[in-house]
Design an enzyme around this catalytic site. Sequence first.
Site, PDB file in Angstrom:
ATOM      1  N   SER B 313       0.780  -1.243   0.000  1.00 17.13           N
ATOM      2  CA  SER B 313       0.000   0.000   0.000  1.00 17.13           C
ATOM      3  C   SER B 313       0.806   1.286   0.000  1.00 17.13           C
ATOM      4  O   SER B 313       0.283   2.339  -0.369  1.00 17.13           O
ATOM      5  CB  SER B 313      -0.893   0.036   1.233  1.00 17.13           C
ATOM      6  OG  SER B 313      -1.544  -1.188   1.374  1.00 17.13           O
ATOM      7  N   VAL B 314       2.033   1.223   0.449  1.00 16.30           N
ATOM      8  CA  VAL B 314       2.809   2.454   0.537  1.00 16.30           C
ATOM      9  C   VAL B 314       2.957   3.100  -0.837  1.00 16.30           C
ATOM     10  O   VAL B 314       3.100   4.315  -0.960  1.00 16.30           O
ATOM     11  CB  VAL B 314       4.162   2.157   1.210  1.00 16.30           C
ATOM     12  CG1 VAL B 314       5.083   1.404   0.280  1.00 16.30           C
ATOM     13  CG2 VAL B 314       4.812   3.426   1.722  1.00 16.30           C
TER      14      VAL B 314
END
Lengths: 443, 693
Positions: B313-314
Amino acid sequence: MIPTLFPAGKGRSTHPPGNLKNKRVELVAPLDARPDAARIHAAIDPVLAAVVVALIGFGVVMVYSASAVQATVQYHDPQYFLKRQVGYAIASLLVFFGLSHIDYHRLYKLTYPVLAGVGLLLLLCVIGFGHSGGGATRWLSIGPVHVQPAEMAKLALVVWLAYSLAKKAERVKSFTVGFLPHLLVAGLFMLLCMKQPDFGSAVVLLLLTFTLLFVAGAKVGYILGASILGAALGAAAIRFREYRYERYLAWLNMDQHKQDLAYQPFQSVMAFGSGGPFGVGLGHGLQTLYLPEAHNDFVAAIVGEELGFIGVACLCAAYLLLVTRGVRASLRAPDDYGSYLAFGISAMFGVQALVNLAVALAILPTKGLTLPFVSFGGSSLLVNAAAAGILLNISRQGPPAPEDAVTPDAPPVKPAKFAKKHMQDTPIQQPLPIPDLPNEVAG
Amino acid sequence: MLNLDPRRARWIRLRMGILCGAMGIALGGFVSSAYRVQVEDGAEWRETAERQRQRRLHVEPKRGTVFDRNGTALAVSIEVPSVSADVVEMLHAAETPDAQAAVIRDASLRIAAALSLPQDEVYEKLQNKRRFVWLKRRISGDETALIRDLGDAHKTPRPILGLNIEGEGHRYYPGRELAGTVLGFVAPDGSGKDGLELALDDELRGHVEELSGLRDRSGHLLFSQANTQADALAGHDVTLTLDEGIQHIAESELDAAQSTYETKGGALVVMDPQTGEVLALASTPGYNPNDYGASDVDARRDRAVTDRFEPGSVMKVFTIAGALAAGTLSPTEQIFCEHGIYKVGPVTIHDTHLNDWLTPTQILAKSSNIGALKIGLKLGESGLYATFRRFGFGEPTGVPLPGEAAGVLRPRSRPWFDVETANASFGQGVSVTAIQLATAFAAIANGGKLLEPQLVKKITDARGETIKENTTHVRRESVPPGVARMLSEMLVAVTEEGGTAVEAAVPGFRVAGKTATAQKVDPATGKYSSDKFTSSFVGFVPAEHPRLVVAVVLDEPMIGHYGGDLAGPVFRRVAEQSLRYLGVTPSTPAAKLATVTRADDPADQTIAAVESSGAPPANTSIVPTQQLAPLGPDAVRVPDLTGMGARDAASAILGAGLVPEIEGSGRVSKQNPAAGSAAAKGSSVRLVFEPAS
């Protein structure tokens, strides 16, 4: 075997008869054909003097170059050896020129005292008063001064042999009178040298003895016999002293022993080789880092490295010139004594230089002999300078040029001019027809 | 001779001539030998001599020291004396075998006594009569003095010749494990083998060959001039950008996380976003380079640099950054998130939290995959790829450590298909390194400038003169400054109420960051594993004027896996302690907001939204502890922390001017020193957490 004795002055056509009254000692001709007092102070052989001074000066330079590293490591003073060598050089120049003014004929009175004194010093050295260093007991400490009696022994023996052989003249040919006593005295000196141990000096003493005996007319058979005997004894001395034999083997197989017993000669040859034809330059040698005692017995290696083949050849030329001028003085000496003395001294220089150079190039096994005038060391330098001083005095007493004889009180002539005059000398001795040769000589 | 009988004189002349001839022949022989040796074989001998000097002169110069940014030594070389003997030199004065044997016996007896070795052993070594033999290596100072005395003619009547004491370089790492994976180690032959020791080997090592000829046959330096030269030839000193204090914080927190969550490994990067200077670079498991032989090869690599992983997700941060910069997304746009299920081609994508309409800020805060992929697809394959490249992914960052991984963006070396673009939008199918994440976040923190991370601050030679000084190097602009600022504000929502990483919030500061929980690909099946994760959190603090970027990556935690729950607290503790260490004062969020808000800033509305929803971290616990009267000028009373949660306890400890040391998870069960006792300001308090029962 018939002694041929000549009355004083008879053999010398140029001898001014008016000076005969100055003689203090009446002796038979071969020993004491004394010239007039004026001739004692006649001009010196400038070539001889120049060569000696040049060699001493060269020695100072080379000692510095070869010793700076060791001096820094050992004494934290790069000039440690230089300072000492400069001191010795100054002293030896004084001795050199001083002795050249003393008539060599006065020396024969000192012959026995000097011989006995040197013998005593050698004995003292051997029986335990010696000062050890470099693996041998070669020095005697007299206060702060360390003297090396073996160096003195060479000159003392030459002086004595010249006196004795000249005195005995024709009797030299006999075994009991002419041969054996000389060999016994030399043998005693050699034994004392061997005991130190100083094999090199012993060999030089033997060579000098044979040289003078041969020149004075000892029978070649005796010399050959003694040589064979000496060689056998020498071989035994090497074979039955394990360390000497090991060194000898190491010298034979240098490649195998270059890290241990043959380390020094190997490094020395490496120094010569890395010098190449022209050398790496004075003070730029790096073998001083690897060659122990480079300023002493192996100074020639540093000459070879820093000045190259050219430098080595020049050094050889200098010794050649020195010996040549010495032999010339011998040939021109006024009497047998002077002649033998001059030849013995010249041979002493020549033999020592040759042996030292040969050792440095690993042609001969390591001996521990100095290079005359160049190696570091007070005893060696002073003794050699004294010998050279005597030689210089003998050179003075050669036959004068005609004008010298006429005006003995004339101011000293310039050396160069003087040399030229001597070159123009005509042989004074007329070639005489010789009907037959003495049998003794031929035998 | 002039007075002689001519016949006899002639004979004497003849004999003299013979002798002179003999001497002449000998001289000629010598000169021809000299000619052969010097002129014909000269070059060969010169080479031999050269080899001899070089071989003997191979002595390592002193290796340079590695310092941290404040001058604390991290790796130093110390000269450990060793004693050797030159037996030929030792026997110099003894010529006969008997005398030699006596010298060796005597020397071995005295040397054995000085070095406390068995006499037989020393005797054996000397017996071989080698020019070089080690007697004892790494001797003590007392032994050195005794050996010196043995060779000194002033101290002993019979000095032993040929004893040499030489310094042997030995590399020592005073901090032991500290920054071990960054520093690497040095092999016994003096060459750097890992980490900076390898990467900077040329600088640290110095040079040997120029010393030739200045050492004698026993290898000693001879001239003082050579000593100064040795100084010049010694290796250069290296000053790193690492800060020992922050490195220590990072490592102990990462270690704590490893033992708490039972991770397989972890990496942590602390960077100054304004300069790109790496302040800490931690990797677990680490090792002690002083004893590198005892460690596993696997433990020695610096995972922050060498290990690439799927970030998860980063990457949404960069998808949104790219879309905002390209104008395909407006900051206030509402994106329909399909209620948690969305099909791209043949693949169905799920969201963990079911959402309908979300703003970009909310997509980040709630970490919606569907929202991110829609933004990514709208931005387009090439736009997304270019954005990632602009943030430095897919290329090495240039940090001077060996084995840096570049990461992979397009694994099949062709443009992505739509599914792949969609996956890449939320960080699947691409791989990055921890240092890349930190660098990319630093670009957001500093207004869009992608910097090269600096690990080496400067290199100075042994005399202290600077050889090289690194300065900040901007690679490129990743996004315009406005977009970067806007994104910073969006990312603050992640650590606030309703975000995925409330655990990452640092009391007293606004934190911008992003969590990630990426499933790992199981190498056996080639599919995503259901129980192996990479949990990470990358963020910077304070959000409005960032001082630190911290990237935390935990590999395969066994207990829990959500990035916010696992990496978040690690981030918080590291950031909290580091800010404190750096002396950054806590700021109230409201006061700082004003400086960030600008009339022309497109992020205004986002900021307003953030402002209204933002519930600043509770620092109520700080107030009572501060009211306790300290016992002395530098002493404080330790608060009672029993039963507190990790976050509250840490706040309380920090508020009291102490440093927490955290062990376990859950609630505080024990503390040391005990509550109410006095402790020096800045000292640490050990807190043992246990799960609440």
